[in-house]
Design a protein around this motif. Structure first.
Motif, short mmCIF file in Angstrom:
data_model
loop_
_atom_site.label_atom_id
_atom_site.label_comp_id
_atom_site.label_asym_id
_atom_site.label_seq_id
_atom_site.Cartn_x
_atom_site.Cartn_y
_atom_site.Cartn_z
N HIS A 40 1.04 -2.10 -6.37
CA HIS A 40 0.45 -0.79 -6.64
C HIS A 40 -1.06 -0.83 -6.38
CE1 HIS A 40 0.94 3.06 -9.16
NE2 HIS A 40 -0.28 3.08 -8.71
N HIS A 42 -4.50 1.20 -4.42
CA HIS A 42 -5.10 2.35 -3.72
C HIS A 42 -6.32 1.89 -2.91
CE1 HIS A 42 -2.79 5.29 -6.15
NE2 HIS A 42 -3.00 4.46 -7.16
N GLU A 157 2.24 5.78 -3.97
CA GLU A 157 2.49 6.44 -5.25
C GLU A 157 2.29 7.95 -5.11
OE1 GLU A 157 0.67 6.24 -9.79
OE2 GLU A 157 -0.65 6.01 -8.03
N HIS A 234 4.07 2.53 -13.91
CA HIS A 234 3.50 2.46 -15.26
C HIS A 234 4.53 2.59 -16.37
CE1 HIS A 234 0.19 3.26 -12.62
NE2 HIS A 234 0.39 4.57 -12.58
N ASP A 314 -2.91 -1.28 -9.73
CA ASP A 314 -3.35 0.11 -9.70
C ASP A 314 -4.87 0.19 -9.50
OD1 ASP A 314 -3.06 3.14 -11.72
OD2 ASP A 314 -3.01 2.82 -9.57
#
Ligand SMILES: [Zn+2]
Length: 380
Positions: A40, A42, A157, A234, A314
């Motif tokens: 995960h 970004h 995501e 999550h 994340d």
């Protein structure tokens, strides 16, 4: 009353989890490199700015093996009428709306194609630039596969319910019962694309005693798409979406019980074997490692279902190694409470299994459906 939208939990499995926990406390040697794969990540933020991929490879070093690479599908508007010369870089910085930013997929694809083969092998690019409330949303995903064959492994995501974000998105509000979303998951089942779905299980600051608002809709959606591979980001928690409690006055140590119950029921439900959970985000890690009791409870569950959890950071466009490694370090007490095998699966094995299968299946679909597939320039 815990809702029965998931099948009931088998005690046998639970006891196995406890036995595992015992084994875990015995042997927790430092694992060999890489420490983890990041399911995960970004590369860019809410104003589509990010880090250079070569700099990010530096941050990864040998400690991070593979990364599920995506941007953020939403652009935060800088409305001068709203914040004047102050340029917002995050959705909490202004009341101005967010809108879907489809170019993020071309940017991610070009970034991937700028790498040599050995570097490409470390990334699983994901498509995010579609509107899940648009019946045409799925056509964007199909078009990206046709435009950039040989690149993407999945979607997401992407978010349906996300605290203060969903209501700021211009246009139709996304929902779990929208047929536009079913079209998207039907296409992921056809192509093999793995999905990372952000959907808060409840509304912000929810009444601790109420059943989570989105639980039943989410259970029904997941059940409708049993031939798709879906990672629930999550574990359904988020900023101000805290683990449910069994009673308002329950102490911190017991507050996680209901949330864990819902997770366990989902894990024990054979109709949901296609559903995985990522434990990414420092907001989630703080709930899970908040107390000995919570660490123990989470470890027992992960030891009981070691093939269903994926670690992820994340992180959003990190510039320092410390901030990038923060969530992995936050989970140190959980790693120590897992069996060596469960730790290997959560930090690496499950990623490899899920994303290798997605890569294979999507490439096969592209060979079948994308005219001239194979002409991607090969810098390797
Ligand atoms: Zn995220």
């Amino acid at each position: 009353m815990i809702s029965n939208c998931f099948a009931t939990l088998s005690t046998r499995v639970w006891l196995a989890g406890c036995a595992f926990a015992l084994a875990a406390s015995v042997a927790h040697a430092e694992p060999e490199a890489p420490l983890f794969h990041d399911s995960h990540f970004h590369l860019t933020n809410y104003i589509q700015e990010g880090v250079d991929i070569q700099d990010f490879l530096e941050l990864m070093g040998d400690d991070v093996g593979r990364v599920a690479l995506f941007g953020i599908p939403l652009q935060q508007t800088w409305s001068h009428g709203n914040t004047g010369d102050f340029a917002p870089t995050y959705y909490l910085h202004t009341d101005a709306p967010l809108y879907y930013y489809s170019f993020t997929d071309a940017y991610i694809a070009q970034t991937y194609l700028s790498l040599d083969q050995a570097q490409r092998d470390r990334f699983d690019p994901m498509i995010t630039g579609f509107n899940p409330a648009d019946m045409y949303g799925v056509e964007h995903i199909r078009r990206v596969l046709h435009t950039f064959p040989g690149v993407f492994s999945g979607i997401g995501e992407f978010s349906i319910h996300k605290e203060f974000v969903s209501s700021k998105v211009a246009g139709e509000t996304a929902s779990l019962v929208d047929p536009a979303l079913d079209r998207i998951f039907e296409f992921t089942a056809e192509t093999g694309l793995v999905s990372i779905l952000h959907c808060d299980i409840d509304v912000p600051f929810a009444d601790q005693m109420q059943e989570p608002i989105y639980l039943r809709q989410m259970a029904a959606l997941l059940r409708r798409h049993s031939d798709a591979t879906i990672i629930w980001a999550h574990t359904g928690l988020g900023r101000v979406v805290t683990p449910k409690t069994s009673s308002a006055s329950a102490s911190a140590t017991t507050r996680s019980s209901n949330h864990l119950e819902y997770l366990k029921m989902a894990l024990a439900d054979e109709g949901l074997d296609h559903v995985y959970f990522d434990i990414s985000w420092d907001e989630v890690a703080k709930y899970i490692v908040a107390s000995e009791a919570r660490i123990e409870a989470m470890a027992a569950m992960v030891n009981a279902y070691p093939t269903r959890f994926l670690f992820g950071t994340d992180a959003v466009a990190p510039r320092e190694r410390e901030s990038y490694m923060k969530v992995y370090r936050q989970y140190a007490p959980l790693w120590d409470a897992l069996t060596p095998e469960a730790r290997r699966l959560v930090t690496r094995g499950n990623y490899e299994r899920v994303f290798d299968r997605a890569r294979e299946r999507v490439r096969a679909w592209e060979r079948e459906n994308v005219a001239g597939y194979g002409q991607v320039q090969d810098k390797g």
